[in-house]
Design an enzyme around this catalytic site. Structure first.
Site, PDB file in Angstrom:
ATOM      1  N   LYS A  34      37.579  37.580  18.002  1.00 20.20           N
ATOM      2  CA  LYS A  34      39.030  37.737  18.092  1.00 20.20           C
ATOM      3  C   LYS A  34      39.452  39.068  17.499  1.00 20.20           C
ATOM      4  O   LYS A  34      39.112  39.394  16.362  1.00 20.20           O
ATOM      5  CB  LYS A  34      39.749  36.597  17.355  1.00 20.20           C
ATOM      6  N   ASP A  61      44.279  38.764  20.450  1.00 27.22           N
ATOM      7  CA  ASP A  61      45.269  37.922  19.769  1.00 27.22           C
ATOM      8  C   ASP A  61      46.468  38.776  19.359  1.00 27.22           C
ATOM      9  O   ASP A  61      46.623  39.123  18.191  1.00 27.22           O
ATOM     10  CB  ASP A  61      44.607  37.273  18.553  1.00 27.22           C
ATOM     11  N   LYS A  63      49.758  37.896  20.503  1.00 31.50           N
ATOM     12  CA  LYS A  63      50.917  36.989  20.453  1.00 31.50           C
ATOM     13  C   LYS A  63      52.177  37.645  21.036  1.00 31.50           C
ATOM     14  O   LYS A  63      53.215  37.743  20.376  1.00 31.50           O
ATOM     15  CB  LYS A  63      51.184  36.533  19.018  1.00 31.50           C
ATOM     16  N   ASP A  66      58.504  38.709  23.996  1.00 31.96           N
ATOM     17  CA  ASP A  66      59.488  39.721  24.391  1.00 31.96           C
ATOM     18  C   ASP A  66      60.186  39.212  25.650  1.00 31.96           C
ATOM     19  O   ASP A  66      60.008  38.062  26.051  1.00 31.96           O
ATOM     20  CB  ASP A  66      58.788  41.059  24.633  1.00 31.96           C
ATOM     21  N   THR A 120      49.724  28.462  11.828  1.00 30.26           N
ATOM     22  CA  THR A 120      49.093  27.535  10.881  1.00 30.26           C
ATOM     23  C   THR A 120      49.324  27.928   9.427  1.00 30.26           C
ATOM     24  O   THR A 120      48.974  27.166   8.518  1.00 30.26           O
ATOM     25  CB  THR A 120      47.580  27.436  11.148  1.00 30.26           C
ATOM     26  N   ARG A 210      37.242  34.714   7.556  1.00 31.33           N
ATOM     27  CA  ARG A 210      36.621  35.136   6.303  1.00 31.33           C
ATOM     28  C   ARG A 210      35.387  34.346   5.887  1.00 31.33           C
ATOM     29  O   ARG A 210      34.462  34.939   5.305  1.00 31.33           O
ATOM     30  CB  ARG A 210      37.681  35.136   5.195  1.00 31.33           C
TER      31      ARG A 210
END
Length: 231
Positions: A34, A61, A63, A66, A120, A210
């Site tokens: 990603k 990614d 997002k 608009d 999230t 991570r």
């Protein structure tokens, strides 16, 4: 694909060199990658091409959120970069979602088009502070309905919400951030489950950053998660 869910490794880096070093350590048959806003803004399309040259499939990614024409052009630009998946904010509304879906309809091999429901990192308190009156589960359900009725492939949601999404839209592809192995830090996520728990609830793609990217041996960490999924 692997067992039941596939792992998407989030490349949360500030340079192409760091991202490529990590990508070279990961088996592209065992994960997807990603690329988010920060990394793409710094490095641009050349990074996507470099990752593809290493055999990796990329989830872009960004997002998009608009006016419909702008989002339609953006998802077309992503498709022209041969990304594997691209996403838009479902809260942009039905017209925007439908425009995005139409923009990709003519592609022979188009990317998966996914609608982001509720981030999230949000819990009920932070969500309500924005002025929304629905509960988090109600808002996820509402945005999922808008997304699927507009012709998209699925949604980004918390693993806690996957079962409800699948119950209403079993064909929906579910992409779940907020996934942390039991041995990893929660970091800045609020609505989380372990990879195995998310898999058992029906998540199709687990976004994990991570716990893999900061590990001393990223491929070993990836394999540890894969083994947990297979137990």
């Amino acid at each position: 694909m692997m067992q039941k869910s596939s792992i998407i490794v989030a490349l949360d880096y500030d340079s192409a060199d760091k991202a490529l070093v990590l990508a070279e350590q990961l088996n592209p048959q065992q994960c997807l990658l990603k690329v988010g806003k920060s990394l793409f803004t710094r490095c641009g399309p050349s990074l996507l091409r470099a990752l593809a040259d290493l055999g990796h499939r990329v989830f872009l990614d960004l997002k998009y959120h608009d006016i419909p024409a702008t989002v339609a052009g953006a998802v077309q630009a992503a498709a022209d970069l041969n990304v594997w998946m691209v996403n838009v904010h479902a809260s942009g509304g039905s017209q925007m979602l439908e425009a995005a879906a139409r923009a990709l309809a003519g592609y022979h091999q188009r990317p998966l088009l996914i609608g982001v429901t509720v981030l999230t990192s949000m819990n009920q308190q932070t969500y309500q502070s924005l002025g929304f009156v629905r509960s988090l589960p109600e808002q996820v359900a509402h945005l999922t309905r808008l997304t699927m009725e507009a012709g998209l492939d699925g949604v980004v949601c918390s693993p806690l919400e996957v079962q409800a999404v699948k119950a209403r839209f079993p064909q929906a592809v579910t992409v779940t951030p907020g996934v942390r192995p039991y041995w990893a830090s929660q970091d800045d996520q609020s609505r989380i489950l372990t990879p195995k728990q998310a898999c058992e609830r029906g998540s199709d793609f687990l976004v994990i950053g991570r716990p893999i990217t900061t590990a001393a041996e990223p491929q070993t960490a990836l394999l540890k998660i894969i083994e947990e999924l297979g137990e």
